[in-house]
Write a protein that holds these residues in place. Structure first.
Motif: not given
Length: 85
Positions: A1-11, A56-62, A67-71
Motif C-alpha cells: 500500500r502506498f500514499t501520495v502527497t500532496p494530492n492535489p498538487n501542482k505537478g 492515474f498513478l499505477h505502481v507495479k511491483s511483481n 492505482t491512485k487518482k492524482i489531481i
C-alpha cells in the motif's frame, strides 16, 4: 500500500510506502503514459510539467498493480500555455 502527497498538487508529488523495486507509471485521462520510472527506494518524488487535470498513478511491483487518482492543479506550465511571456 502506498500514499501520495500532496494530492492535489501542482505537478510535483511524493509516493511513499513503496516496496522496491517498483515501476511508477502515470497516465493521463486518455490512457497515454506521461511518466514511467523504475524506483529502487521506499519513496520517490515525481516532478512533471503537465496540464491541470486528473491523472492515474499505477505502481507495479511483481505481479501486483495498485492505482491512485492524482489531481494536477493550475501550474506555471498552464500559465505559459495561455499567456505569452
Amino acid at each position: 500500500r502506498f500514499t501520495v502527497t500532496p494530492n492535489p498538487n501542482k505537478g510535483e508529488f511524493t509516493v511513499y510506502g513503496l516496496q522496491f523495486p517498483v515501476q511508477i507509471i502515470v497516465y493521463n485521462s486518455l490512457g497515454q503514459v506521461v511518466h514511467d520510472a523504475t524506483v529502487a527506494s521506499n519513496h520517490e518524488t515525481v516532478s512533471m510539467n503537465l496540464e491541470s487535470g486528473i491523472y492515474f498513478l499505477h505502481v507495479k511491483s511483481n505481479n501486483l498493480v495498485q492505482t491512485k487518482k492524482i489531481i494536477i492543479q493550475w501550474n506555471i506550465y498552464n500559465l505559459k500555455k495561455h499567456f505569452a511571456f
